[in-house]
Each structure stands twice: as structure tokens, then as C-alpha cells.
Design an enzyme around this catalytic site. Structure first.
Site, PDB file in Angstrom:
ATOM      1  N   ASP A  14      29.901  15.605   8.576  1.00 42.70           N
ATOM      2  CA  ASP A  14      30.600  14.583   7.797  1.00 42.70           C
ATOM      3  C   ASP A  14      30.487  14.828   6.295  1.00 42.70           C
ATOM      4  O   ASP A  14      29.417  15.099   5.758  1.00 42.70           O
ATOM      5  CB  ASP A  14      29.994  13.223   8.141  1.00 42.70           C
ATOM      6  CG  ASP A  14      30.831  12.072   7.649  1.00 42.70           C
ATOM      7  OD1 ASP A  14      30.788  11.807   6.437  1.00 42.70           O
ATOM      8  OD2 ASP A  14      31.528  11.451   8.461  1.00 42.70           O
ATOM      9  N   SER A  65      34.836  11.734   4.706  1.00 37.18           N
ATOM     10  CA  SER A  65      34.602  11.077   5.983  1.00 37.18           C
ATOM     11  C   SER A  65      35.879  10.362   6.445  1.00 37.18           C
ATOM     12  O   SER A  65      36.943  10.972   6.508  1.00 37.18           O
ATOM     13  CB  SER A  65      33.421  10.109   5.861  1.00 37.18           C
ATOM     14  OG  SER A  65      33.018   9.641   7.128  1.00 37.18           O
TER      15      SER A  65
END
Length: 759
Positions: A313, A78
Site C-alpha cells: 500500500d 492507497s
């Protein structure tokens, strides 16, 4: 003067807008690496970097150890994946992270991230959204008081966010990709210095992503023979070697960063066609597209669906990619003493407690908990316990070697004659002693030698498969098991190498000849064992002058460097191995590289033995000549890991939690601004971003001082350590004084806080 490498394997967590804090931390890692690499040219360094040089020089003076800092493994998910891409690029190229700082502060803003095509809601919807804005702005906040101007900025931007279209991601995907490409361009266009790793040293970069649809993976069972499972985890990896080519092409780096940081609900998932659009806008080609996508998305590529693959993500499933960083450790060569640290950045602010929320969770809290908090709070215990077990195993092996040392040395003396080791051999005698000692090890091992020989063969075949494979950038010998080339080598070995000699004794002549020509791992393990033994002898033989120990140690490291530098000739087309592996192996053996290596190392050690006292010379001989005994006893435990780093891995954390307790040298207990609004708050205010970036630098600087000092225990006391830390803090504030201006009180208030700290 000893030479030692502090090697950092960096793991960066997710954190949404706390990415700005992590950028500040990773910037200090980069600055320390610059100070280590460029210490001979301090005029090219900033004031804070020169303080790192002063600390490195102080450690050298106090401990007689020249320390080099090498951040050579970077893994992130992320926001951590995003920062990891830029840090790895800066390490490999020598480019500056300063342009990235400007872009973080100026462009990582709601107004820049919102989709330009979004025209907002109707007037009725805008009126409906007002209570939601008020609720978010008036919710209980642990953040220190915010000025009215900053609050007005947040209020206006939050209004724009909640009035944007719902049920579609409010932030622009292609806009995010453009921003990442712009940041990489800015780094490339800025000042460029020397690469921060020595020539020939590998750098590994890992990011994680989540495959929305998933892809089938086969799992072998007893019954049925196999089943299919749907896999959603995606690892995007790059390996580069310092001084040899680029880390990766720009579209591939953008792809890795954009996919990893595509927070669900905020950004749309990444499709490969988005990168195609980006490159078309730039009027550039993505020449390596096919090879890259087939490597990172092999199942979708084979099925012809790669263009429709949606990546989200990376922290949804893997927020702390320790496994990737740990897997890269065994493949690291070492030509000097290594202090390996696994350093992870966790931007989480609140200390974990046993307090549980009361009452049933509501609609929005369940959504945010599912997509934001829960994935980021999964424990890393399993990964770290596995690493601790691995480190404990390495320590146990060294204990075993120490325990059998008297018996091994007695066996070597008996095999060569008790008085022989008191003389100084020439090269021919050293070779004869090696062979005689090895034969004694075979004889005394008995039936256990067959298991050892088989293990040597398998490890050697794994290493050959790695050398003959033009495949993944982070390929390891273990990863070659089951590949076509490894299978071809295994079939050839089973058909041509008899494990036992005549009458079942020792090793067959065929296998012995094969290992002499191809078992480079044995040579590496032998030299590393000699180096470790000489470090122990430095303590045991305290009456021997230090310069003699240095002579012995330098010779051992020179021999290891030669062993690492030997590259077996690899055919132009590795596919030849699939057709005729025996012919390929004969070509490699005909060069006689490893037998020649043995003679060269013998000569280096013989020369050193002539120049050191007899007790130290005997320690060298017994360790070098007796290694076969140790290898027979420990190879099945190490599986060849002694060929690379074998010291235990230490684990260190950088987190605002640690500083908040007041344990660190800073005592700065300020909370991060970006933690509000479920870690989105820094996107609403430049002042918030400046605050968190600066705290990242300060926290990072404090931990870099701790790391350096911990490599030489006792060399620098706590008071001097604190003085170095505070010098760094003031240098950092001086460097940022004219750049961080959104909150005029920020720098002044920090200076006032530091002035209250005694140092």
C-alpha cells in the site's frame, strides 16, 4: 469577456473503505469538468451538470469572466490512488464514471473480495471466533442507528471474515486486479464523450506504492564520496497529452491502482507476475511490460529481480502525495489567466484534538495503529508550507517588479528617446526598439549581467535537455540536471560559449547568438509579463473603454499562444546529442524559429497598438520593450518559473470534518458509515457504501460551488451560492433515487433534512 482557467491539482488520501466516499467526491470533480467542457451542448448533460453550467454562466454574466475548469493533475495514495487512476482515465478519454459507481456499490464487498481459494477454518476455530465477532459488533460506535436488516448483513459478513484463514491476507490479490480491470473495461464499454481537457493540454497522474524489500539508492557525501541507503518509496507516474494517445495501457493502470491500494494484512502485496497472470486470463499481451517496469522499478529491473518485487500500500510511507503534485506545477503551460488550486480530499471524520489515550496500548491496537492510523495522520504541513513559500516568492517577485517599474520605464524612454513611444511603430521599428532597449538593460546592469546571462544559459540548457529526451512522462527541466544529455550540452557550452564579450563587457557574440536561437523561455516570460501588466493597466486606466483593454489583452494572449506553440525541431534520434551536441544545436538554430517568432509577435502587438488609445498603447510598449530590465532583476529569484504558471497556488480541502462543523452550505453533519472497523465497515454493507458514496457527492458538490464562486469574488453573494448548492443537492438526490435502494430511508431522510434548511 475575459477567459480564465480554474486548474485543479487533486490529491486523494488513503481511507480503505472510505474510498467509496472519495469516489463520490471525485465524481463531482468529473461532473464539473464535464459541465465546463460541454456547456455548449447542455442536452448531453445530466440535471446536476446543467446546474454547474447555470453557475458558470451566472459567473460570466456577473464578472464578465468565462471560466473553464481543468483538473489536470491527479495524485493519490492507497484508496486515493485507486480513485485517482479512474478519474484520470475519465478526464483523458471522456469516458463515464457511472459504470465505476455500479462496480463500487456491487463489488466492493467482503464476499467479493475474500479469496475464493480460502476454505475457512475448522469447526473448533469457528466456535473460537464467535466472541471476537460479538466484540466487534458491540463495540462503542459513533455511527447513527442501523436497521436490523443491515446489522444482520454486517454480522454475517463479519463472521465470514474472521473465520477465514489467519496469518494470510484474507482478500484475493488477483481478484482485486480482476475487479480493477473489469471497472476499466466497463468505462471503456460505456458512453464516451469528448476529453475533458483541451487538445494539447497535459494530464499528470501519480500513485504511490511501498517496496517491501526496498532497493539501494546512492547518496552523495563529502566523505566517503557516496553511501547506499535502502529506499522503499515507489512513485508510479503517467503523463498524457489531450488528443494524443492513451493515458496508459490497461495492465499499467491496473498495476498502479492495485499496488497503491494493497492494504497490508488485507491484500497480499502485488508482484508483477500477478498482472502477467491477469493478462493471460484475458488472452491479451502486455506489450509495454519491459519499458514500464524498467521505468517504475529501475533498480530491481537492472538487478534482474523485478518479477520478485513485492509492492504494498502506498499510504504506508506517503499517504498524502502533495510533493508529486507540487512538482508537476512548474511544467504547466498557460495560454490564459490561471487560478491554480491544490485541492485535497481527506476522508478523516474526527476532528484532531489534544486528547491522548490512557494506559498502555494492547496487542491488536498497536498493530492497527502501526499499519492503519499512524501513517494516515502524518501532518502535511511541510508540503503545504513549502508551497506557501513558493507562492509567497512569486508574490514577492511581482512586488519587486512593481517597485522598479518607474525606473524601468524611465530607462526605456531615455534609451529610445522620450517622444518616440508616443508614435505608433511598424514591425521594423518595433524590432529596432526591442534591440535598443535590451542593449540598455545590458549596459545598466553592469557586473550583475554576467550572473544573469549565466542563469539564462543554464535554464536554456535544462529546457533543451528536456526537449531532446524521450524519457519520463513527467519530465521537467529540473529533472534533466545530471542526465547524460544535459551533461553533454553542458560540456559543449563550456567549450564553445564565452560568457563575456570583448574587454569583459556585455555578452559574447557566441552566447548572444546561442540565446537568440534557443532561449524560448525569455519569450514566454516576456509575454506573461505583458499579460500581467495589462491586467494592472485595466485598473489604472479606468477611463479607457473595456473593449480596448480586451483588444490589448487578446493580442498579448495571441502572442503567448504563438510562443507556446513553437516547437524546436528535435532530431529523430536524440542520442545524436551525446555524440555531437554542437551539430544538433546548429540544426535546431538553422530553422530560425525563435527569431521568426519575435517578428510575428511584434506584428501582432503593432496591430493592436494602432487600435487602442495612446495611454494603453504606451503601457503595452513599456512592458514589452522593458522586459529585459525586469528579467535581469528577477530571473535568479524565479529560475524561469515565469515561463509557466506564476500566480500563487491556493489550497482547498474537501473533508467531512468541514461539513460536520456546519460551516458549509449543506449543514449535513452525518458521519460516514465506512469509518467503523478501522475504516473497513463499508466493505460489509451495500447500504453503508451507498450512504458514503452519496455523502461524497453532496460534500463534493458543495465544495465545487465554493471553488467556482471563489474565482470571482463578489460576483455572487452567499444567499445565491446557497441556492445553487441546494439545487445541486436535490438534483443529485433525484439522479440517485432509483439507484440507491439498499436503505429505503436514505434518500427520504436526506430530503427531509434539506427541507429544514432555509435557502
Amino acid at each position: 469577456m475575459r477567459h480564465k482557467e480554474l486548474r485543479l491539482a487533486l490529491v486523494c488520501y488513503g481511507g480503505i473503505s472510505l474510498a467509496v466516499y472519495m469516489h463520490g467526491v471525485t465524481k463531482e470533480v468529473w461532473k464539473l469538468a464535464r459541465a465546463s467542457r460541454l456547456r455548449q451542448n447542455p442536452d448531453n448533460l445530466l440535471p446536476s451538470e446543467r446546474i454547474y453550467v447555470d453557475l458558470l454562466n451566472r459567473i460570466a454574466d456577473q464578472s464578465a469572466t468565462q471560466l473553464w475548469v481543468l483538473p489536470d493533475i491527479v495524485a493519490g495514495a492507497s484508496a486515493g490512488g485507486l480513485n485517482g487512476v479512474f478519474l484520470a482515465q475519465a478526464i483523458h478519454t471522456g469516458q463515464s464514471l457511472e459504470p465505476l459507481t455500479r462496480l463500487w456499490l456491487e463489488r466492493a464487498d467482503i464476499d467479493c473480495l475474500l479469496d475464493a481459494d480460502d476454505q475457512g477454518w475448522t469447526g473448533f476455530a469457528k466456535q473460537w471466533a464467535v466472541p471476537l465477532v460479538r466484540m466487534l459488533l458491540t463495540r462503542t460506535s459513533p455511527i447513527s442507528h442501523t436497521s436490523s436488516a443491515i446489522e444482520d448483513e454486517i454480522r454475517a459478513k463479519l463472521n465470514r471474515l474472521v473465520r477465514s484463514r489467519w496469518f494470510e491476507a484474507p482478500f484475493s490479490g488477483i481478484g482485486f486486479s480482476r475487479l480493477i480491470a473489469e471497472a476499466l473495461d466497463a468505462m471503456a464499454d460505456g458512453a464516451c464523450g469528448a476529453a475533458l481537457l483541451p487538445k494539447g493540454h497535459p494530464l499528470d497522474l501519480f500513485t504511490t506504492a511501498t517496496d517491501y524489500a526496498g532497493h539501494p539508492e546512492k547518496v552523495a557525501l563529502n566523505s566517503p564520496p557516496w553511501v547506499e541507503e535502502r529506499e522503499h518509496r515507489v512513485d508510479i507516474s503517467f503523463r498524457a497529452v489531450a488528443g494524443h494517445g492513451a493515458l496508459a495501457a490497461l495492465p499499467e493502470l491496473v498495476f498502479a491502482a492495485r499496488a497503491s491500494a494493497s492494504f497490508p494484512g488485507a491484500f497480499p502485496p502485488l508482484l508483477p507476475t500477478e498482472i502477467d497472470r491477469l493478462m493471460a486470463e484475458r488472452d491479451e499481451e502486455w506489450s509495454g511490460r519491459t519499458g514500464f517496469l524498467s521505468r517504475v522499478l529501475p533498480a530491481h529491473f537492472a538487478a534482474g529481480t523485478v518479477n520478485e518485487t513485492a509492492l504494498m500500500d502506498g499510504s504506508i510511507l506517503v499517504n498524502a502525495p502533495f510533493a508529486q503534485a507540487i512538482a508537476a506545477l512548474p511544467s504547466r503551460p498557460a495560454e490564459r489567466e490561471v487560478d491554480r488550486r491544490l485541492l485535497y480530499i481527506d476522508p478523516t471524520q474526527d476532528v484532531i484534538t489534544n486528547v491522548r489515550p490512557t494506559g498502555a496500548p494492547g496487542f491488536f491496537s498497536v498493530i492497527f495503529r502501526a499499519i492503519s492510523t499512524i501513517p494516515r495522520e502524518q501532518p502535511i504541513r511541510d508540503n503545504l508550507e513549502a508551497l506557501s513559500r513558493q507562492s509567497a516568492d512569486m508574490a514577492r517577485v511581482r512586488q519587486i517588479m512593481a517597485a522598479i517599474q518607474p525606473e524601468v520605464e524611465a530607462s526605456v524612454r531615455m534609451a529610445l528617446g522620450h517622444d518616440v513611444l508616443g508614435s505608433c511603430p511598424d514591425g521594423a521599428q518595433m524590432a529596432a526598439w526591442r534591440q535598443a532597449s535590451h542593449a540598455a538593460a545590458v549596459e545598466q546592469a553592469g557586473f550583475a549581467y554576467q550572473a544573469y546571462a549565466r542563469m539564462k544559459l543554464e535554464i536554456t540548457l535544462d529546457a533543451l535537455a528536456q526537449a531532446l529526451t524521450r524519457d519520463g512522462p513527467v519530465s521537467t527541466p529540473e529533472a534533466q540536471i545530471g542526465t547524460p544529455i544535459r551533461n553533454a550540452l553542458g560540456r559543449w557550452a563550456n567549450a564553445n560559449l564565452r560568457p563575456r564579450g570583448t574587454a569583459g563587457q556585455g555578452m559574447s557574440s557566441e552566447m548572444l547568438a546561442f540565446l537568440r536561437s534557443h532561449d524560448g523561455g525569455f519569450r514566454l516570460r516576456r509575454m506573461r509579463h505583458l499579460i500581467r501588466r495589462l491586467e494592472e493597466a485595466r485598473e489604472e486606466l479606468g477611463d479607457v473603454p473595456a473593449h480596448h483593454h480586451d483588444t490589448a489583452r487578446d493580442a498579448a494572449w495571441q502572442g503567448l499562444s504563438l510562443a507556446l506553440g513553437v516547437a524546436a525541431p528535435v532530431p529523430a534520434d536524440p542520442e545524436r546529442v551525446l555524440v555531437n551536441p554542437g551539430e544538433v544545436l546548429r540544426d535546431m538554430a538553422s530553422a530560425g524559429v525563435l527569431p521568426q517568432l519575435d517578428a510575428r509577435i511584434d506584428a501582432i502587438l503593432v496591430n493592436a497598438i494602432r487600435h487602442v488609445p495612446g495611454a494603453l498603447g504606451q503601457a503595452m510598449l513599456l512592458a514589452y520593450l522593458g522586459f529585459a530590465f525586469y528579467d535581469v532583476a528577477t530571473l535568479t529569484l524565479t529560475r524561469g518559473q515565469g515561463e509557466a504558471e506564476m500566480n500563487p497556488v491556493k489550497i482547498d480541502r474537501i473533508s467531512p470534518r468541514d461539513v460536520a462543523r456546519g460551516d458549509g452550505a449543506t449543514g449535513l453533519s452525518r458521519r460516514l458509515k465506512g469509518e467503523e472497523f478501522h475504516h473497513f465497515a463499508a466493505f460489509f454493507s451495500r447500504a453503508y457504501r451507498e450512504h458514503d458514496y452519496l455523502m461524497g457527492r453532496l460534500h463534493g458538490a458543495a465544495r465545487m460551488v465554493d471553488l467556482l464562486i471563489s474565482t470571482a469574488p463578489g460576483a455572487i453573494d452567499s444567499q445565491e451560492s446557497t441556492r445553487f448548492a441546494h439545487r445541486l443537492f436535490h438534483a443529485i438526490l433525484d439522479e440517485e433515487q432509483g439507484k440507491l435502494t439498499a436503505d429505503p430511508e436514505l434518500i427520504a431522510s436526506l430530503r427531509a433534512e434539506l427541507s429544514l434548511r432555509p435557502y
